[in-house]
Every structure is written in C-alpha cells, then in structure tokens.
Enzyme design. Structure first.
Site, short mmCIF file in Angstrom:
data_model
loop_
_atom_site.label_atom_id
_atom_site.label_comp_id
_atom_site.label_asym_id
_atom_site.label_seq_id
_atom_site.Cartn_x
_atom_site.Cartn_y
_atom_site.Cartn_z
CB CYS A 82 -24.26 6.39 53.83
SG CYS A 82 -24.05 7.01 52.15
CG HIS A 111 -19.58 4.96 54.07
ND1 HIS A 111 -20.61 4.07 53.97
CD2 HIS A 111 -19.78 5.88 53.10
CE1 HIS A 111 -21.40 4.42 52.97
NE2 HIS A 111 -20.93 5.52 52.43
CD GLU A 154 -19.66 1.52 56.46
OE1 GLU A 154 -19.77 2.39 57.35
OE2 GLU A 154 -20.26 1.60 55.37
#
Lengths: 257, 214
Positions: free
Chosen positions: B82, B191, B193
């Site tokens: 990001c 993202h 994650e």
C-alpha cells in the site's frame, strides 16, 4: 469486471463479548469475537463490522484487545465503531489491527474530528456512520434527519446535507442506517439509500431493515449501495453468506467467491 | 530460522501484517522494528504503511529509515504494501506534492473526479475486493489464480514509468499497475494481509522467495 459488492455481517460487542449470539456457525463459543469472525471469514464474508455497544467507559479498552485478538487470526477487513471520541481512539484501534473506524455521535458533536482523523490516518480508514430517520410531513418532498443515541435524539441536521459534508471533511465511506427500518425486517429504506448514494462520491454501506436476500439485492440495484450490511438474517442461520452472494449474482451483481 | 523485519516508522497497521506473516511462515521470526540495524540484519523486509503520503515520508525521514529502505531495497527480498509501495516511486501528487524515495521511477496520482467507467460513476476511494490480472509470471503469484480478488482501500495509485516492472493490473475506471517487481523487490497496492486465502498465499510465497525477478 470490477469491484465486488461487499456483504458485511455486523456484530454487537459488549464488554469484549459478542452479544445476541450467532447461532448458525459451527463454533464452540458464539460469544467469542475471534470464533465468530473466523466463522464468517470461512463462510465468505467480505468484511466484518464490530459495533462496540459497551456503555461504561471503563470497559472501552476491552474493544482494543478484541480487535488485537481478531486481527491476529482473521485476515479480512475489519471495521470497528462505537465510542470513538478522539483521533487517539482512532489510532489505537487501527494500531490494534482494525482497517476502518466508524465515527457517529462524535462527528455530530464535533464535525472537525472527521477532518482531523482523515488527515492523520487517511480517508480510507474513516467511516462515518449516519443514523437517519424520515421527518417528511404530509405533502412535503421526502427528507431525513440525523439522529443520535440509537435513534432517540434528533439533531435537526438534514441527512443528505450531512452526508455531503462528511464526505467533504474526508470520510472515506458512509455507513447509512435507516432508524425507521432497523430491526423491522421489511427491507432497506431505498429512497433514503438512493438519495445518499447519489449525493456523494464515496462508497456507501446500506444498513437497517434486511429481512431476506432480495432486500440485499434491492439495496444495490435500487438504492445504489456499494456494500450491504446485515445482522440477524446471518446470525440466526436463515441464510448463509454464500446464499446471499448467489442470490445477488443471479441478478447481475458482481460478488467475490 | 529466518528473520523477517516489518519496518515500524510510526505509520499504520503493523500488527495485521506481522500476524499474517507469522500465520503463514512458521520457519520465520517476525520482528516489528524501527531500528535500522535490526532491519539491515533481517533476511527479508516488509514495508507497510497507511495514511497520507506527506506524513509517511516525513515519518520515514525523521526516523532515519528512509535511507535504510534505499540501502536495503534490492539487496534481499523486500515487500512494500500500500503506502509502502507508493513511497518507492519518485513522487506523489498527494498533499500538494511529495517527494518519495525514487527507487522505482514513476508517480503516484489521484483517481479522476468524477471517475467514470462505461457511463457510470465509480466511487473513490477504490474500496473493496477487485480482480488482479497477473501481468507476468512471478514467484509471488505461485498457487494464486489469475484474476484472484484482493482487498484495496486507496484514493491514489501508482504509475511506474516502465511497464516492464508491472506484475499485476487491475481495472477501476482505467488500468492501474497494482503490483510491481524488480530483483529482490515486490510491491503491491492491495493488502495481502487482509485478502483472506490468496493474500496469505502471497505472503507465504514471499517468505520463501529467492529474490529472483520472475
């Protein structure tokens, strides 16, 4: 192909426990936020919203620990709302692992908070929650007012104007709840949803009133919502997330599988 | 046991990133650190980030970690996520213009206002799950299907000067370069994650990546 319309189960958390229970997921402890979040992740939810309804400020730290635990084990976006009063509250929740933080009453009391928070952490992390209620008198054009305290306190603020102002102040997303429809299971207030989604350039999550899967689809097709949020229809096993997606996909709405 | 350092320059959600890596790399010790010597001695480095570009760059400079990133990027497997992708480019239009690290030539620009696609207006931020088309084969795509959906939340996007660095593209009003790679460097706008199964697979791939740009 583009963005998928998000389906978001919403869970009330009181003093660190999911309240009102979740009955359908095959989980050992329906009050444990981690178990519930994991269950919804496995069921295909696109995002999870936790609403901290803890009344006592002594218990406010608890939600930070809940977010830490959930974010350690469940790897989908997590929004947390309830009790946010300052930029520091926003930062603590983001550092604990939340992706977005919902601001509601505090924004009404001090709109500048939304600007300060979005300047600091970025618009994409700031969700402004709007609780709106119809105040249309007979013969008037439809209009809605912002309410606080779970729909009990009027503010005199026009909902559409408020949405535009909050977007202007840096909100990255709006969570729009119709207080007339919340808990009624008769479907979203589509007129309200449409009025807000047409007024702002930021994504809008529709909430309040979902009783069946067609209501979810209507929120997107007729309300223009970018995401749909529901609680009871998922928590009590009436419908699965996958059924909701299949129903929406059959009407041409793009979903994530 | 390998060591993976997550750079802590005071911006953003480090916990989700470090926990997700721990979840998929049981042979790794994951350390969140602001200490240049700890970061420099790690086997792999992850640079996350969240917030406004000006704040991120200011935090990188004031912590002294801007030079650390410049020194180590390309010397061992490095993953930017990001804002950790955007800061690698030359400059960003955000906050009236911010000079970035200039490791990968290119610029960070805002989505058009209004952003239109086939006559319909698109919302900004670009928020949610979008399909990522794999522009070229790469070790970090291993076991991830082409056009898998990843989670995005951003209003600015990267435009690298050279299309050869682009590994992933996504359509949102226009084609955007959502991931890039160079030797020992991979960076993505989405993202991993927060992208469920496929995101975790990308992080697992990173934990085993030999750094070759393929």
């Amino acid at each position: 192909m583009g963005l998928a319309t998000r389906i978001i189960p919403c869970l009330d958390v009181d003093a660190g426990r999911v309240v009102k229970g979740v009955r359908f997921l095959d989980i050992r402890d329906a009050g444990d936020p981690v178990s519930v979040a994991r269950g919804y992740n496995e069921a295909g939810a696109d995002e999870i919203t936790f609403l901290d309804i803890t009344a006592s400020s002594d218990n406010r730290d608890t939600i930070v620990h809940v977010v830490e635990e959930v974010a350690s084990e469940v790897f989908i976006p997590l929004t947390v709302g309830g009790g946010i009063r300052a930029v520091e509250d926003v930062r603590r929740l983001l550092n604990a692992g939340a992706d977005k933080v919902g601001i509601n009453t505090a924004a009404v009391h001090r709109p500048q908070l939304v600007r300060e928070a979005s300047d600091k952490v970025g618009s994409q992390c700031i969700v402004v929650a709007l609780d709106a209620k119809s105040v249309t008198a007979p013969g008037e054009a439809p209009h809605w007012e912002i309410f606080t305290h779970g729909g009990r306190k009027g503010t005199g603020i026009d909902a559409v104007q408020w949405a535009v102002r909050m977007a202007d102040y840096g909100a990255g997303e709006l969570l729009l709840t119709s207080m007339d429809r919340d808990g009624t299971r008769v479907g979203f207030d589509l007129e309200l949803t449409r009025a807000i989604t047409e007024a702002v350039e930021i994504p809008v999550i529709a909430s309040g009133g979902v009783g069946n899967l067609q209501h979810l689809a209507d929120g997107v097709l007729h309300g223009g919502a970018d995401a749909v949020l529901a609680a009871s229809i998922f928590h009590f096993g009436e419908y699965t997330i996958a059924e909701a997606k299949a129903h929406m996909a059959a009407q041409g709405i793009e979903v994530r599988w | 046991m390998q060591r993976i350092a997550v750079i802590d320059y005071g911006m953003g959600n480090l916990r989700s990133v470090s926990k997700a890596i721990e979840h998929v790399a049981d042979d790794a010790e994951v350390v969140v650190s602001a200490d240049a010597s700890v970061i420099e001695s790690a086997d792999r480095v992850v640079c996350p980030g969240q917030g406004a570009a000006a704040d991120c760059m200011a935090a990188l400079h004031s912590s002294g970690l801007a030079q650390t990133v410049i020194d180590i990027a390309g010397t061992r497997p490095f993953l930017g996520i990001c804002m950790g992708y955007q800061v690698l480019l030359t400059a960003s239009d955000e906050n009236d213009g911010v000079q970035c690290l200039d490791i990968i030539p290119g610029h960070v620009v805002r989505f058009a206002d209004p952003l239109m696609d086939a006559g319909a207006r698109l919302k900004v931020p670009h928020m949610g799950w979008n399909e990522v088309r794999q522009a070229r084969p790469h070790a970090l795509w291993r076991k991830i299907e082409d056009c898998a959906r990843f989670y995005f939340a951003h209003s600015y996007f990267c435009v690298p000067d050279q299309s050869s660095v682009v590994t992933g593209r996504c359509h949102y009003g226009l084609e955007i370069a959502v991931s890039i790679a160079a030797p020992n460097l991979f960076a993505c706008q989405f993202h991993p994650e927060k992208s469920a199964r496929d995101g975790l697979q990308l992080l697992r791939n990173f934990s085993r990546w030999d750094g070759q740009d393929r």
